[in-house]
Structures are given as C-alpha cells and as structure tokens.
Design an enzyme around this catalytic site. Structure first.
Site, PDB file in Angstrom:
ATOM      1  N   ALA A 160       5.547 -28.106  31.747  1.00 42.80           N
ATOM      2  CA  ALA A 160       5.388 -28.779  33.042  1.00 42.80           C
ATOM      3  C   ALA A 160       3.980 -28.487  33.538  1.00 42.80           C
ATOM      4  O   ALA A 160       3.527 -27.349  33.498  1.00 42.80           O
ATOM      5  CB  ALA A 160       6.409 -28.254  34.038  1.00 42.80           C
ATOM      6  N   LYS A 161       3.283 -29.528  33.982  1.00 44.69           N
ATOM      7  CA  LYS A 161       1.942 -29.308  34.535  1.00 44.69           C
ATOM      8  C   LYS A 161       2.119 -29.060  36.030  1.00 44.69           C
ATOM      9  O   LYS A 161       2.032 -29.979  36.852  1.00 44.69           O
ATOM     10  CB  LYS A 161       1.047 -30.517  34.245  1.00 44.69           C
ATOM     11  CG  LYS A 161      -0.436 -30.241  34.498  1.00 44.69           C
ATOM     12  CD  LYS A 161      -1.292 -31.330  33.898  1.00 44.69           C
ATOM     13  CE  LYS A 161      -2.738 -31.237  34.370  1.00 44.69           C
ATOM     14  NZ  LYS A 161      -3.445 -30.011  33.963  1.00 44.69           N
ATOM     15  N   ALA A 162       2.444 -27.800  36.359  1.00 42.40           N
ATOM     16  CA  ALA A 162       2.775 -27.441  37.737  1.00 42.40           C
ATOM     17  C   ALA A 162       1.694 -26.540  38.314  1.00 42.40           C
ATOM     18  O   ALA A 162       1.088 -25.736  37.593  1.00 42.40           O
ATOM     19  CB  ALA A 162       4.120 -26.727  37.764  1.00 42.40           C
ATOM     20  N   TYR A 166      -1.138 -22.511  37.143  1.00 44.26           N
ATOM     21  CA  TYR A 166      -2.588 -22.342  37.112  1.00 44.26           C
ATOM     22  C   TYR A 166      -3.043 -21.035  37.748  1.00 44.26           C
ATOM     23  O   TYR A 166      -4.230 -20.740  37.762  1.00 44.26           O
ATOM     24  CB  TYR A 166      -3.267 -23.601  37.671  1.00 44.26           C
ATOM     25  CG  TYR A 166      -3.116 -24.696  36.628  1.00 44.26           C
ATOM     26  CD1 TYR A 166      -4.080 -24.893  35.659  1.00 44.26           C
ATOM     27  CD2 TYR A 166      -1.930 -25.423  36.531  1.00 44.26           C
ATOM     28  CE1 TYR A 166      -3.900 -25.819  34.649  1.00 44.26           C
ATOM     29  CE2 TYR A 166      -1.739 -26.357  35.523  1.00 44.26           C
ATOM     30  CZ  TYR A 166      -2.725 -26.541  34.589  1.00 44.26           C
ATOM     31  OH  TYR A 166      -2.539 -27.447  33.571  1.00 44.26           O
TER      32      TYR A 166
END
Ligand code: PMP
Length: 319
Positions: A160-162, A166
């Site tokens: 998931a690019k959540a 980051y």
C-alpha cells in the site's frame, strides 16, 4: 509559495487556488498517517503531453485505499479524469509530476476511524525534474545500506502506498543524506535487499538481471514493472529473487527505478565501486528503452502513454 508551475489544486470536487488547499490541524491523517497517495509523471512526447501508466497508478491508489478500508468516494476513472484536468488547469503541458492523495480528514479524534469519518481527496501537480539529479541519470549515484530496515510484512503493508510508510522512508533517506550519500537502500527483516527509500532496486551480475520480489517488503513499483516488461521485449529475463546484501558489492551493475527517480544507475554502495564505477551497458540499454517511450523511439505497445487530449483541455477551460 507554491511548487514550480502550480497554481490550482483539485480538492474534494473543486479546483482551488494552491494556497487555499488546506486542512485542519486535527485531521486524522496528520496524527496517525492515514493517507494513501500516488506519484505519477506526465511527459511531453512528439505526440503531445502523455501521462505514464495513469490508469495503473490510479488502480494502485484505489488498492491502497482498499487495504486500509478507506472509502475514497470517487471512482477510479473519475480521478483519472481529474489528473488530466489538473494538468490542463495548471498548463503543465510540457511535463509534470502528479500527486493524488486521499486521507482521513477532520472528524472523530479516535484512532480507529468510524465508518462515516470524512475522507478528503486532492490532486496536485507541478514541474519536477530528475529526483536524484540530472547528473545522476548519466553518471550514477552513490548510495549506502541503511541502518534502518524496512517494515516487516505483518506490521505495515508495503504494497500500500500509504503516508505512514514514509516515516520508514524518511529515516532511510535522511540518514543517507546526512552521511553524504544520494540515497539509502534498506534491508528487509530477513536481512536481504528490500528497496531504496523511494525506489526499487535492480542488480545485474554475469548478464543476469535480478530484483527483490514482492515478499521482500517492497512497494511493487510501476517503473519496476515497466523495466521488467521492456527487458523481456529485448530478450532479457528479470529474475525476482531474494538478494543478499553482499551481492550488491559484487554486482556488475545496479540501478534504481521509480516514478521520481525514473531509471537511475548506482555507481557505488557503501563506497564500494560497482563494476567500472559508472553506468553499465545493460542499465544504459534499459534506460534508453524507458526514455524512448517518451521520445517516441520505443514503441508504446502496451498503451502506457495516456493522452491529455483536446477534449480534456476543452472541458477544463469550460469551452
Ligand atoms: N518504493 C517506494 C517506497 C516508493 O515510494 C516508490 C515510488 N512510488 C517506488 C518504490 C517506485 O514505485 P513506482 O515505480 O511505481 O513509482
């Protein structure tokens, strides 16, 4: 202040001036990292402005939201149109970086969001040049192995690019920069290579091209997928396999892939020169094939270039 070339942001159904696209300090995402986002590039091609793999990026956006059970409130295809509208509204027809984001907004302060917790959606775009430097694309960059590992598979889902992911990326990247490197590569929890803070990694040894698999806590990058497919078209096979750290030191060539980083050669790892210490021949071939998609020299046989066409322009200008 706005980012280069940017004037308007689409937010919750409307184009708003850059400085008006704000959120409340008590927004859930600000406290708990509950956002999903994408990074997408548009290129000026001989055939006009094209957005690279826009549909695939927006599918990943919806998939990231699904993993977090976040109701986005818009269909994928509506948001695809919004990305095109934002390009036109900002007159970014010479190239752009596009950033769609959906996040849990201002609502109940509890950690577990209730079903009716508001989700805000926005799309911004601006001009963003080579992420690891134009020189890096040719000369290669110097990187280190991070002292920070990637998130373990059963902690935070790497696919998931959540936003919250980051925090890991920031630790990896700021440590690398503090030590004088362009970027850091993190190991996964089993000690094998995972990925860079915002890039996937490819390693070439004795003519074999390798990259860590999805199970190595990576974001399954679309540039990674593009390079795997371009390599196959050129008769080269990319093997997805676990890669030990020391294989990087002994590699003939290494390169990064990512929407921001594009295809960037790595010329040293932990101050050990990779191969001859500059961009290698396979990297150059794959780089040429990749950038050829935008110059027209590589055939777009998979339909990856999505048009920002006259209809979009007319609709956005109200014509
Ligand atoms: N890994 C991470 C952690 C990233 O943030 C990115 C950039 N989105 C990538 C890999 C590369 O993915 P893509 O090629 O889809 O941009």
């Amino acid at each position: 202040m706005s980012f280069a070339g940017a004037k308007l942001i689409w937010m919750n159904g409307q184009m708003v001036p850059w400085e008006k696209a704000t959120v409340h300090v008590m927004a859930h995402a600000l406290h708990y990292g509950s956002s999903v986002f994408e990074g997408i590039r548009g290129y000026k091609t001989p055939d006009g402005m094209k957005i690279f793999r826009l549909t695939d990026h927006m599918q990943r956006f919806m998939d990231s939201a699904t993993i977090y059970r976040m109701p986005v409130g818009y269909e994928r295809d509506d948001l695809i149109q919004v990305c095109k509208d934002v390009i036109v509204a900002n007159n970014l027809m010479n190239g752009a970086y596009i950033r769609p984001i959906a996040f849990r907004g201002y609502g109940d302060p509890g950690l577990a969001p209730k079903a009716d917790h508001p989700v805000d959606v926005a799309v911004a775009a601006w001009e963003w040049g080579a992420y690891l430097g134009a020189e890096g694309l040719e000369q290669g960059v110097d990187v280190c192995i991070s002292s920070w590992q990637r998130v373990a598979p059963n902690t935070i889902p790497a696919m998931a690019k959540a936003g919250g992911n980051y925090l890991s990326g920031q630790l990896i990247s700021t440590e690398a920069k503090r030590l004088g490197f362009a970027e850091g590569i993190a190991l996964s929890t089993d000690g094998t290579i995972s990925e860079g803070a915002g890039e996937n990694v490819f390693v070439i040894k004795d003519g074999r091209i390798m990259t860590p698999p999805a199970t190595s806590s990576i974001l399954t990058g679309l540039t990674r997928d593009t390079v795997i497919k371009l390599a196959a078209r050129m008769g080269m096979t990319v093997v997805e396999r676990a890669i030990p750290r020391e294989a990087l030191y002994l590699a003939d060539e290494i390169f990064f892939t990512g929407t921001a980083a594009e295809v960037t050669p790595v010329r040293s790892v932990d101050r050990i020169e990779i191969g001859p210490g500059h961009r290698g021949p396979v990297t150059k071939q794959l780089q040429d094939a990749f950038f050829g998609l935008f110059s027209g020299e590589t055939e777009d046989s998979d339909g990856w270039l999505e048009s920002v066409d006259r209809d979009t322009v007319a609709a956005a200008s109200g014509a």
